[in-house]
Design an enzyme around this catalytic site. Structure first.
Site, short mmCIF file in Angstrom:
data_model
loop_
_atom_site.label_atom_id
_atom_site.label_comp_id
_atom_site.label_asym_id
_atom_site.label_seq_id
_atom_site.Cartn_x
_atom_site.Cartn_y
_atom_site.Cartn_z
N TYR A 44 -41.44 -9.78 -14.11
CA TYR A 44 -42.73 -9.20 -13.81
C TYR A 44 -42.57 -7.68 -13.80
CZ TYR A 44 -47.15 -8.81 -11.12
OH TYR A 44 -48.42 -8.55 -10.68
N ASP B 184 -46.22 -1.54 0.04
CA ASP B 184 -45.52 -0.75 1.06
C ASP B 184 -46.21 -0.92 2.40
OD1 ASP B 184 -43.74 1.79 1.75
OD2 ASP B 184 -45.76 2.11 2.57
N GLU C 208 -44.19 -5.88 -2.68
CA GLU C 208 -45.48 -6.54 -2.44
C GLU C 208 -46.37 -5.72 -1.51
OE1 GLU C 208 -47.07 -9.30 -3.64
OE2 GLU C 208 -45.47 -9.12 -5.13
N GLY D 37 -19.40 -4.49 18.46
CA GLY D 37 -18.66 -4.06 17.28
C GLY D 37 -18.56 -5.14 16.21
#
Lengths: 610, 610
Positions: free
Chosen positions: B81, B372, B370, B347
């Site tokens: 796309y 912002d 799709e 950690g």
């Protein structure tokens, strides 16, 4: 795009080359530090110079320093700092590694009694170090004297192989594609490894030949100086990391255009959008704020050291709380801000060529190392609670908590702000930040006093105490920014711009934490709205100078390492060019086409049941 | 720990194998989607099924569907796309690629007139796709008709080489060590590439053989159904990603112990600390909240489709605003929450073996793709401003904005909450969330009306409008959670636990955004403090069931991919074992020792000037 092994080898190469240049150019210690800063890649040398050498300097006797430091200075040995274990980080007193004195041989026996006692995380340990300062429970005459430091050789100086009884390795891949993967954070286990007694760091306490544990007359407060120093460095680094991210985001926001075109005209620079400004300019202001508070911390370190030499320990708790709090608040905010800057660059910020993903991945450990940020804030809170009760008992606090002495006024004052512009007055800002911090601390103290015990109350109220601690630390940063601007600032117009940033820094905090200010009655809803109104005006005033304000950080393109943050703004050709360097582009048709794509497309996958 | 090329090849292999299994097992479309979900690695198939096929279905004529879909269904072609360009993301109308109709040959000429018009980011484009739906400016008879979709073949079906005039490549490394680096996000340039006229997607408009541009009688609103569907999927995915992170953090917090031992007794599970609970349990509550709002969105999609079929377009704007807002708020919060969960693991969360760094790196693009998240919130805000003026004109709003019709009451109501427990009442929660959202929207509308023009006012006020939009969307999520709990929930005690989570979800938002609630007069400072007090009690009540509440997500260890989140809690041996798999541990002495470490240690670096 290197594999882990290639990346590590490359880091060894860079480190050796940097050292060669340091020697050749006869650089001073300060110059050498700067050179390493610009190498800008985590590696074993950071721990050698930043932790191993200082530990021996701070905790070794003169004799020990004489023996070990010259070797370390010449890199005849490489050292690391082996404190944290698989099962223990923040709680140093819970470490499990043992150092048991054997008077029959005058040796300590270093041992890892459990899996969780494996040393875990120390940088430089996994592959590079020959020695380590190891923290372990000192046991002598059957008694556990708690955690002490020991110099332990780990690897042969002949062929670099681990010494008998020593298990060594790397702990595996970390966040990011590069970041700390250039560092050999390591694991270390001891199976009854013997070291001479004189390798215990004996400046503060000793074990005698007979196995007696004795304290020396050196006051342990001396060690605090180092802690203040290390945290001052971390705050300065926060400003550096944040200003790099902000520089990239501001510059690219001036180049990038989206929307806003009418009838096919040019689109609008995204830096002109109020939504972009309201997210980005407070971060720009924070970068300056942290720089100034970092400079002040440098002064504090000198001051603390002078007092330590004069055996005046009175200001140590305040200095400790202040540096702990600043470490916590600036590193947390910086980590979030780098990620926010990445998002502010839109999709392209997700590419490594933007520089931002790696800047984030390499920065975030700062929230955890040298004191977990939440643990540190709780220490600040504990100090604040103590101060509140001392103030109630009539004691006059000094330094960054001096404002708490003004309790009568601050508990009941009402801000006189009446117009948006009234918020430009630093005194108006300072008063509400002081009142907010004090009232939150006093609220906590009052709620704790209702609990069955002080400890229970502290524990129950700890989420509120974190917020009170943050309020106190934000006040320090705001105050130091204001004080900086009372000095002479060279350059025409520079002070005016910094004043705007100072107002933005304070007012964006006021807006973000409006609940604090309103619920403690420090400001009214209307005054909060006025602050917000002024913020909008200040953003518009900063806009024309925004790019200059990040250019002022004076970072080279090479150091920024971002195609989006290029000084010349020629972003798109650079992005395009950078893409082709990816190994995937070495061939037009990718590896795997013949095996995994072609059979699919040609309907020739071998199916088992059709 | 694979290199980029190895990782990509491996992804091709997995995709082919997954497809083989889908065919062999004759899976339904829904089952195939689930299988792909558990492959859990971004790859070209996501775009083929998620964007290429739906685009042809939605925008292609019946004839076009008949021609192209069977090939796509069988993977005789692979499609992507191609919308975004190097210089254009959110502003689709600003795309520069042109498709100029040439009536002499009955073809469109696809062309990239500038560097910034290069297609940039489309997944699957760089290396895998043979075809793309390309969005370009349709130009015919000398006139620009704006952005339309075209099916364009990119690569030879014989040998996968790019067709003449087509430049293709990968855009380079991205955030994280794995994450989206398994995807060939690509760059595409056209040099006057010709395609037959019938490859324009012609369901909504056509170009005739003579070059006339004509609209069909298909209403363009039909396309909105797809948008609602895609965003519903994104909200469901947010819940999935968040619940994975929360599952890891909760389980490990029950295993990990730090501090709290008196006299050497066992330490405290970190999950028992109020600071840990106050950060973690709101995220647990959010994971459930997003799941329920996602379920409701599924219903909304069906409802929208039914109305579309009945040519009732009246609820489309509301459905659009609602899905846009939910996409924005849930993805932003989830990205932040994954990183927070990582920090909550201390950690060890920084190790890739924790699963959290990669979960974050692979998730964050959801904030950008799709739509912002900031751009979407501004669309919500625009809709809210319109609704406010419609309400003022006497129109009765429906759906998720129905509450705005209650403007008389909501503008002046005062919360009746008088004890902490009063906040357990869903009606009390709903009222203050409705009042807050409405008052913020009305404030914005009033301030905009003071500006010289509506557009100027909207632009100036945009930071406030974002906050108003967030308040509205949070109300929707809170409301859908409350409504869900009005249904039957099977399992003894389950509803009670969910009710606690619902209260936590709402009250932590109230606490976090207290400034909103106080400044709009929806709650008093005392009521805010009561909410906070109740939160503390709720955390204590959720604690005993916290692990069960994440076990309920029912993720396998394999899918979680985290040594910290293991179901059996046997974390430390697993961490230890995982470390040894790092390539750096293949040899005891690292590659590079002979060249770069030994000369340093032996003082044999070749210096140029000593």
């Amino acid at each position: 795009m290197l594999s882990r092994k290639e990346l590590f080898k490359d880091t060894l190469k860079k480190a050796a080359h940097a050292w060669k240049r340091i020697v050749e150019l006869r650089l001073t210690e300060e110059e050498a530090n700067l050179l390493r800063l610009y190498v800008d890649q985590p590696g074993y040398v950071d721990l050698h110079w930043g932790m191993f050498v200082p530990a021996i300097k701070g905790q070794g006797t003169e004799e020990q320093q004489k023996k070990w430091l010259p070797m370390a200075y010449k890199f005849q040995i490489i050292g690391c700092y082996a404190q944290t274990e698989l099962g223990h980080g923040s709680n140093v007193q819970g470490l499990e590694t043992t150092a048991t004195f054997d008077p029959s041989t005058d040796e300590f026996v270093m041992h890892s009694p459990t899996l969780t006692s494996s040393k875990w995380w120390p940088g430089g340990l996994g592959k590079a170090s020959t020695h380590a300062v190891v923290y372990a429970r000192l046991i002598t005459e059957g008694k556990d004297y708690g955690i002490h430091g020991f110099i332990v050789q780990l690897r042969s100086l002949d062929d670099h192989s681990p010494l008998p009884g020593v298990t060594l390795g790397d702990i595996g891949g970390k966040f990011g594609s590069g970041a700390y993967n250039s560092m050999d954070n390591g694991v270390l286990r001891f199976d009854h490894v013997r070291i001479p007694r004189d390798q215990m760091l004996m400046r503060l306490s000793q074990v005698t030949r007979e196995g007696k544990y004795v304290h020396s007359d050196v006051p342990k407060q001396l060690l605090y100086g180092t802690m203040v120093y290390v945290r001052q460095t971390i705050v300065a680094d926060a400003s550096k990391a944040l200003s790099r991210a902000v520089c990239i985001a501001v510059r690219y926001s001036a180049i990038r255009k989206q929307f806003g075109s009418q009838d096919g005209g040019p689109e609008t620079q995204v830096l002109n959008y109020k939504t972009q400004q309201s997210r980005l300019f407070p971060l720009l202001a924070s970068a300056y704020a942290y720089r100034f508070v970092g400079q002040w911390l440098k002064w504090l370190y000198t001051d603390v050291n002078q007092k330590l030499e004069a055996k005046d320990y009175s200001t140590l708790p305040e200095a400790h709380a202040c540096t702990a709090g600043l470490k916590s608040v600036t590193t947390s905010a910086t980590a979030d801000a780098i990620e926010e800057c990445r998002k502010l660059c839109g999709g392209h910020g997700y590419l490594n060529s933007s520089g931002l993903p790696e800047l984030f991945a390499v920065y975030v450990p700062a929230c955890t190392y040298e004191g977990d940020n939440v643990v540190l804030l709780l220490q600040v809170a504990r100090f604040l609670m103590k101060t509140v009760s001392q103030v109630a008992a009539g004691k006059q606090p000094v330094g960054t908590i001096a404002y708490m002495g003004n309790i009568q006024h601050l508990m009941q004052c009402k801000s006189a702000v009446n117009t948006a512009e009234d918020w430009l007055n630093p005194a108006a800002i300072k008063e509400v930040f002081e009142a907010r911090a004090l009232r939150m601390a006093v609220n906590c103290a009052q709620n704790i006093s209702k609990a069955p015990s002080q400890e229970e109350g502290f524990s129950e109220l700890s989420p509120d105490l974190l917020e009170a601690a943050v309020a106190h630390v934000q006040l320090i940063i705001v105050t130091k920014f204001i004080e900086k601007l009372q000095e002479d600032i060279p350059g025409p117009g520079v002070k005016e711009q910094l004043q705007k940033l100072c107002s933005i820094y304070a007012l964006h905090l006021l807006h973000k934490h409006l609940g604090d200010f309103l619920s403690t009655g420090c400001v009214t809803a209307r005054q909060g709205a006025l602050a917000n109104e002024l913020l909008g005006k200040l953003y518009a005033q900063v806009r024309p100078n925004a790019v200059a304000l990040v250019d002022a950080f004076d970072y080279t393109d090479h150091y920024l390492g971002s195609v989006l943050g290029r000084y010349d703004g020629d972003v798109y050709p650079a992005l395009y060019e950078e893409a082709w360097k990816d190994p995937l582009n070495e061939t037009v048709v990718p590896d795997g086409y013949q095996e995994h794509l072609r059979p699919l497309l040609k309907q020739q996958l071998k199916l088992s049941r059709l």
